[in-house]
Design a protein around this motif. Sequence first.
Motif, PDB file in Angstrom:
ATOM      1  N   HIS A   3       0.851  -1.191   0.000  1.00 52.88           N
ATOM      2  CA  HIS A   3       0.000   0.000   0.000  1.00 52.88           C
ATOM      3  C   HIS A   3       0.890   1.245   0.000  1.00 52.88           C
ATOM      4  O   HIS A   3       2.026   1.185   0.471  1.00 52.88           O
ATOM      5  N   PRO A   4       0.366   2.359  -0.479  1.00 54.01           N
ATOM      6  CA  PRO A   4       1.113   3.613  -0.306  1.00 54.01           C
ATOM      7  C   PRO A   4       1.276   3.927   1.179  1.00 54.01           C
ATOM      8  O   PRO A   4       0.299   3.898   1.934  1.00 54.01           O
ATOM      9  N   VAL A   5       2.512   4.178   1.602  1.00 49.41           N
ATOM     10  CA  VAL A   5       2.811   4.457   3.000  1.00 49.41           C
ATOM     11  C   VAL A   5       3.535   5.791   3.090  1.00 49.41           C
ATOM     12  O   VAL A   5       4.530   6.020   2.399  1.00 49.41           O
ATOM     13  N   ARG A   6       3.048   6.639   3.949  1.00 42.76           N
ATOM     14  CA  ARG A   6       3.635   7.964   4.178  1.00 42.76           C
ATOM     15  C   ARG A   6       3.977   8.098   5.652  1.00 42.76           C
ATOM     16  O   ARG A   6       3.173   7.722   6.513  1.00 42.76           O
ATOM     17  N   LEU A   7       5.150   8.622   5.943  1.00 39.75           N
ATOM     18  CA  LEU A   7       5.624   8.769   7.325  1.00 39.75           C
ATOM     19  C   LEU A   7       5.946  10.221   7.630  1.00 39.75           C
ATOM     20  O   LEU A   7       6.702  10.861   6.894  1.00 39.75           O
ATOM     21  N   ALA A  33      16.274   1.304   3.370  1.00 43.37           N
ATOM     22  CA  ALA A  33      15.828  -0.086   3.462  1.00 43.37           C
ATOM     23  C   ALA A  33      14.407  -0.266   2.931  1.00 43.37           C
ATOM     24  O   ALA A  33      14.069  -1.331   2.390  1.00 43.37           O
ATOM     25  N   TYR A  34      13.575   0.787   3.078  1.00 43.99           N
ATOM     26  CA  TYR A  34      12.172   0.712   2.648  1.00 43.99           C
ATOM     27  C   TYR A  34      11.872   1.904   1.743  1.00 43.99           C
ATOM     28  O   TYR A  34      11.178   2.846   2.139  1.00 43.99           O
ATOM     29  N   PRO A  35      12.375   1.877   0.514  1.00 43.20           N
ATOM     30  CA  PRO A  35      12.312   3.063  -0.356  1.00 43.20           C
ATOM     31  C   PRO A  35      10.906   3.447  -0.804  1.00 43.20           C
ATOM     32  O   PRO A  35      10.703   4.562  -1.288  1.00 43.20           O
ATOM     33  N   SER A  36       9.928   2.559  -0.636  1.00 46.35           N
ATOM     34  CA  SER A  36       8.571   2.918  -1.044  1.00 46.35           C
ATOM     35  C   SER A  36       7.889   3.833  -0.039  1.00 46.35           C
ATOM     36  O   SER A  36       6.833   4.415  -0.336  1.00 46.35           O
ATOM     37  N   VAL A  37       8.463   3.985   1.156  1.00 46.10           N
ATOM     38  CA  VAL A  37       7.864   4.853   2.181  1.00 46.10           C
ATOM     39  C   VAL A  37       8.196   6.306   1.873  1.00 46.10           C
ATOM     40  O   VAL A  37       9.364   6.676   1.738  1.00 46.10           O
ATOM     41  N   GLN A  38       7.170   7.122   1.768  1.00 46.18           N
ATOM     42  CA  GLN A  38       7.338   8.569   1.550  1.00 46.18           C
ATOM     43  C   GLN A  38       7.496   9.238   2.907  1.00 46.18           C
ATOM     44  O   GLN A  38       6.664   9.057   3.796  1.00 46.18           O
ATOM     45  N   HIS A  39       8.541  10.037   3.073  1.00 43.91           N
ATOM     46  CA  HIS A  39       8.839  10.616   4.382  1.00 43.91           C
ATOM     47  C   HIS A  39       8.882  12.129   4.336  1.00 43.91           C
ATOM     48  O   HIS A  39       9.330  12.719   3.357  1.00 43.91           O
ATOM     49  N   GLU A  40       8.409  12.750   5.417  1.00 47.87           N
ATOM     50  CA  GLU A  40       8.598  14.182   5.598  1.00 47.87           C
ATOM     51  C   GLU A  40       8.883  14.473   7.066  1.00 47.87           C
ATOM     52  O   GLU A  40       8.285  13.879   7.969  1.00 47.87           O
TER      53      GLU A  40
END
Length: 309
Positions: free
Chosen positions: A236-240, A266-273
């Motif tokens: 799923h799309p994951v945003r942190l 390690a988890y490049p699909s996670v979008q972070h801000e």
Amino acid sequence: MDRTMTGHDYREIDVPVDGGLLHAGVWEPTEPAEGNPTVLAVHGITSSHLAWPFVARRLPGVRIVAPDLRGRGRSNGIEGAAGMAAHADDLAALLDAVGIDRTVVVGHSMGGFVSLVFAHRHPERVSRVLLVDGGLPLDVPAGLDTDTLVAGILGPTAQRLSMRFADVGEYLDFWRKHPAFGEAWSDDLERYLAYDLVDDGEGAFRPATSYRTTADDTVDMNTGSALPEALAAIAHPVRLITVPRGLQNEPPGLYAPEHIERMLAAYPSVQHERVDAGLNHYTIVMSDAGAEVVAAAVQEELAAVDARV
């Protein structure tokens, strides 16, 4: 609690789960309409569903469903072990009870870990995942015993669970001295804190969450298999969202910059801000300034769901 909020009517429900009844709060839009979106909001390790009114009032037209996770709040009578998988399955039962097939999931602190495991165990129930200062592995040494692990992550938060208080006023006075809130003290925060107290059976009051439940969940989310399996199979799309201050309002917070860089690699699909604005692990959810950030992110996640329909 006032059963009416700006834009919402609030109610509480109990849902049968393995071992007892899961308590939850539901914020229904005061003007319900077909197509009103729903968000499942999952609180932190010693928290309750009343962490979420700050965010809910900034989401008019959105239904918010938020449990007291087993072992917390009014779900602290559920028998049996907790752990990320048990919490995740409880969330599925809660969605069944309120008639929600699929939803955006928002998890704060331990709720982020639970949300990822929920998305892995029940992928058809989740559209997108928003993690708020939690969810990705923490930077803790391997091989620590349980008490050292809990103390290292939670510090005085864990110590509080063994304390006793004469009444709500004494408990509020305890929290007024806490460095995390400062100018962020509010009526919503007082209601949240007062809700946490339960009768200890000996003429005093204690926090609803037991130390043992907290310890078991801390060990599971840091050394158990459920989270690594969920992270290895993100679908799923994951945003942190992370903040630069921790549980004691101390820098660098739960996720130091170097550590979060390693996790994102390690988890490049996670979008972070990274959100600054002086926010800490508590106030990112339980303050006006933090709730504005989280509510805006929720709206963006809901819009992304709509864009794919």
